[in-house]
Design an enzyme around this catalytic site. Structure first.
Site, PDB file in Angstrom:
ATOM      1  N   ASP A 248     -32.777  17.453 -31.524  1.00 46.89           N
ATOM      2  CA  ASP A 248     -33.110  18.728 -30.975  1.00 46.89           C
ATOM      3  C   ASP A 248     -34.253  19.535 -31.591  1.00 46.89           C
ATOM      4  OD1 ASP A 248     -32.537  21.578 -29.627  1.00 46.89           O
ATOM      5  OD2 ASP A 248     -30.651  20.749 -29.275  1.00 46.89           O
ATOM      6  N   HIS A 302     -35.887  21.938 -26.173  1.00 47.00           N
ATOM      7  CA  HIS A 302     -35.171  21.259 -27.037  1.00 47.00           C
ATOM      8  C   HIS A 302     -35.727  20.319 -28.043  1.00 47.00           C
ATOM      9  CE1 HIS A 302     -31.432  23.434 -26.138  1.00 47.00           C
ATOM     10  NE2 HIS A 302     -31.717  23.292 -25.094  1.00 47.00           N
ATOM     11  N   GLU A 368     -32.250  24.525 -20.306  1.00 46.04           N
ATOM     12  CA  GLU A 368     -32.695  25.563 -21.097  1.00 46.04           C
ATOM     13  C   GLU A 368     -34.424  25.431 -21.081  1.00 46.04           C
ATOM     14  OE1 GLU A 368     -29.029  27.303 -23.592  1.00 46.04           O
ATOM     15  OE2 GLU A 368     -30.261  25.866 -24.713  1.00 46.04           O
TER      16      GLU A 368
END
Lengths: 595, 595
Positions: A248, A302, A368
């Site tokens: 991540d 990410h 996201e």
């Protein structure tokens, strides 16, 4: 000094008397009355019939005893206890005899029995030999969504042995049977024996095929030992899936050979890297425990640490501040989907991951995305403008969809081209984008909305297969203080085991429940480390395990006494720091604590 | 084999070169810029000035560095790091040299330094000798509310040594100074050394005199080792009070000689008993760490297990069901205050407890009386009726008040007659009862209402001295699933460290803040066991520690980076499973995670 022979004999005799009787330091025992184990004072009258708690619970609840998860087929257990010799276990299988996973599973089964024996209280010798015969149809050990996990188990007491017969399609079903058998063997502290039941017949198979957890090793690095301990816990609860969110933005702990800069700059330190051999070791360890490892490489958002060297041309908004303008958590970063070289790098990474993990499915991450992050790059904006696109949602979605298509092409190129793909819910998994960019025969969608989100129904109606991780029950990190401020983590409150147990997939799926592969509890590690991760996962992941394996219609109240015993089992046999659900008085006084 | 001498020399030379340089496997280091440690790539240019994170944080925050709690007097630290030889520590004190607590404290101090050294990464030899001289005014080791805990500490680098001078009134102040000194010594992982600052001058004393936690060993039994580990953690945060809620209704784990039936039937098992020598061992262990042990014997409610043999005449409502009718938690039970023999039994128990604990204060428990429990006893009702009392609140309160008075008389009889007494808030601590039954020169009232409860102000106005345990900040068991049903524990949500840190006693006490002795965090163990208790307590008890020792005016945001380092310190030096507040990226990137 001279000791008369008769005195020696007397001493020996006394010792043998002492060992044969109940340890007199125990004041309380249990008797089974109306499906409950009732705490009872030990007296000279009842000492031959009084039971240790573990022993009483073994049979004193219908036929289920303390099995977790509940078998889904027939269960017939005797109500008779028989002593069993922990030194004399034999497990045989004609077809599997030289299968390395089988050999590991048998050794593990034997070790698990030894762990039940308290170190300071050695057993009385004796008891019957345990002979286990395993019959399977194949020596193949392919573990994927088509693997049959069913088994039958019978146990019969004979004059000189306990004979167990396990029948399964393959190693994985047989392994589950050994797990069940282990749960049928308990330590009798009053009589210092391992005991089991004198007669058992169980047939069993899971209701859902995807049962697991996801673990985040980017925000916090967990050692190989901790990952193995966790996977061993999954096996004990018959969970079969370890979704490894390995990278991540916060750190890049995965060893990469070609793009070694990702690891060098991205790992928290040189001591916090999963080397290729570590990962392969974990994958094999998991397989011997019936657990698939599904790696995730989360893109296009990410990313962060590790990408420093590729910052200029391959990424956008890397470590921009204030972070909330460009991403949910620092450090920010997306790959730049307009740069062809990005896909070359992805292909390199995918190739190494496929080689290392040899995975049965691949998780592409994918949620996201902040358009503000992409929009911060002048070259990206120029690329879009050159194509005649506008810098609005419509075209950023198009950019995102095309990224996913191109990334998938590279992944397919270096794998068998037909791996099941998993992707998190996001704007891309909503219509019209989902149908345009995500082939429903390839993608399984991992849902992390709340339980009632209408988008779940829409995805089912569109024909997608789902893995459920609704945050309002299955996010195990909720309920604690925020790591970014005061107040609480966004997904608070804490999800107690009952909520997880009652998180019905049948109700969620309705007529389309067959499109739901199963569920995963997630353990995001913003505020979790090696020392407290067990308590976050256990026994709540076991509550999920029973939901997925057994899909019980019974209310959590009926499961609670069994879960308390299973929690002890996780601690003693699995060395897991499971969170206690009730104090010991409630365990000693079954049902008396419930409101 | 023959090795030429010059080759041996070369090998030695190479090794010395390798050890003198920064370990090349480290990619990132830190530099102190504007009171913050900034993560920086290690280069050949900066490798002589780049710092390990721990080292940078040691001085890079005003003069406080990573000290926790903040000293309350003057602090002057140099910004220069000096290597220090962990093998060469000398601590001397003319007056204390043969004091057993001092000897233990010195050994502990040395051990704490060794714990900072990673086992696989031995230190480079060398560094200056550390010479500590301790000057105190008395060799007395009386630890009570009058004990002066102040100290001064100076550290000066001399050509051949680091000279530390500690000046305190007594051992306890000196011990705090060693704690501070230990926090000034860190492991430098880049250069494999222990280092400290070259010059330090600190004067320090606590703002509040009662700083601690309470631990409940009835609902869950905690081993002596766990209790010691917890007390050691208290010492590391300069907390000075261990309130031991040793018995309750669920189990009676305290060894009693005269009334051995209480222990025999009341302990969870014979393995879960605090023997007299265990308790004395804990009390001495605590004292060597500057921690008072205050025992609680909770009456007239909160009895149950162990009282079976005394059930008929000494108790009321023992194990009655449904429990909510008679008490808040099963098993129910109150002692019967109308029976004279009750006070004889209490006197016996008090006498043994006073002998075992030799406590500086005694907690009489005393909350959660259910009149329905007393009212369930026919003999009790008859006793009241015979006295011409009615069976209403007025007379049950009178019964309660008289019980407290009679119990206190027996406690005074077997102690010095002047022990400070502590009691929980209840109906009895409200007017008019509190003034009638609780002598304000004897009783300190432990408040467990919420922060805004008007009764706190009323008690202050009535002149009572208080210990604050407001449940909405200081109950550390809140936020989890209920042990009795689904949903949450009554005092939920979870109290994050910031809430505890900002739980101002100044604001609560106003002009009467001098009546507030301090505060205690409570750790009720309905759903806590040996494995997860650390994470419940730490680092939140440390947040309380700074509130009580330093009473800081600074906002939690300024304390956060220090608390992160202190949390690591608790883990590494205290072997405590402290809950991580943020992930490692936030620790590596000071201040960048805060919203």
């Amino acid at each position: 000094m001279y000791t008369p022979n008769f005195l020696i004999l007397l001493l020996l005799f006394q010792q043998s008397i002492r060992l044969d009787a109940i340890d007199t330091r125990y004041v309380w025992g249990y008797q089974c009355l109306e499906n409950k184990c009732v705490k009872t004072k030990i007296t000279s009258e009842n000492q031959n019939s009084i039971l240790a708690l573990q022993v009483c619970r073994l049979y004193c609840y219908e036929d289920i005893g303390t099995l977790w998860p509940i078998p889904t087929g027939n269960i017939v257990n005797s109500k008779t206890i028989v002593q069993f010799n922990s030194q004399s276990i034999n497990v045989e299988s004609e077809l599997l005899f030289d299968n390395k996973y089988f050999i590991e599973a048998v050794n593990r089964f034997k070790d698990m029995q030894l762990k039940k024996i308290p170190s300071k209280y050695p057993l009385i010798s004796g008891g019957k030999r345990l002979n286990v015969t395993i019959n399977v149809e194949t020596n193949d050990t392919i573990l994927n969504y088509d693997t049959n996990e069913s088994y039958q188990l019978t146990l019969i007491e004979e004059s000189n042995q306990l004979r167990v017969t396990i029948t399964a399609k393959n190693f994985f079903g047989a392994r589950h049977a050994l797990e069940t058998l282990s749960q049928l063997i308990v330590h009798d502290e009053l009589n210092r024996q391992l005991v089991t039941l004198s007669s058992v017949s169980i047939s069993d198979e899971p209701k859902f095929k995807h049962r697991g957890i996801s673990m985040d090793t980017s925000r916090t690095f967990f050692s190989v030992d901790v990952i193995k301990r966790t996977i061993n816990g999954l096996a004990m609860a018959k969970l079969n899936n370890f979704h490894w969110h390995i990278t991540d933005a916060q750190s890049f702990p995965m060893e990469m050979k070609k793009h070694s800069d990702l690891t060098k700059y991205g790992a928290y330190s040189h001591k916090k890297i999963y080397k290729v051999e570590d990962i392969q070791d974990i994958v094999e360890y998991a397989k011997a425990r019936g657990v698939k490892v599904i790696p995730e490489f989360d893109l296009p958002a990410h990313i962060g640490e590790g990408w420093q060297k590729k910052k200029e041309h391959l990424t956008t908004c890397l470590n921009y501040k204030p972070y909330l303008k460009y991403c949910w958590q620092p450090p920010c970063g997306h790959v730049n989907p307009t740069v062809d070289e990005v896909y070359d790098v992805l292909e390199d990474i995918y190739k190494e991951m496929i080689d290392i993990f040899n995975p049965p499915a691949f998780h592409t991450g994918g949620d996201e995305i902040f358009f503000s992050c992409w929009n911060s790059s002048e070259s990206l904006r120029q690329w879009m403008t050159d194509k005649g696109w506008t810098l609005d949602e419509e075209h950023f979605m198009k950019l995102w969809g095309q990224f996913q298509t191109r990334a998938q092409e590279r992944l397919d190129k270096v794998s068998n081209g037909n791996l099941p793909l998993i992707i998190w819910t996001s704007e891309l998994t909503e219509e019209p984008y989902v149908s345009e960019y995500l082939d429903k025969s390839r993608y399984i969608i991992q849902v992390w909305t709340d339980y009632k989100d209408v988008r779940i129904q829409r995805l089912l109606e569109s024909g997608y297969r789902l893995i459920i991780s609704n945050y309002d029950a299955l996010y195990l990190d909720c309920g604690y203080g925020s790591w970014a401020s005061d107040g609480y983590i966004w997904c608070s409150p804490y999800h107690e085991w009952q909520k997880i147990y009652q998180n019905s997939l049948d109700q969620l799926g309705g007529e389309r429940v067959n499109q739901i592969f199963g569920a995963e509890a997630t353990i995001w590690s913003e505020s979790i480390d090696e020392r407290n991760i067990d308590a976050r996962i256990w026994p709540r992941a076991s509550a999920l395990a029973e939901r997925l394996w057994s899909n019980p219609s019974e209310h959590w109240r009926r499961a609670e006494p069994r879960l308390l015993m299973h929690t002890d089992y996780l601690k003693i046999v699995g060395d897991l720091t499971a969170e206690p659900l009730q104090h010991e008085w409630c365990i000693h006084n079954e049902g008396l604590c419930q409101l």
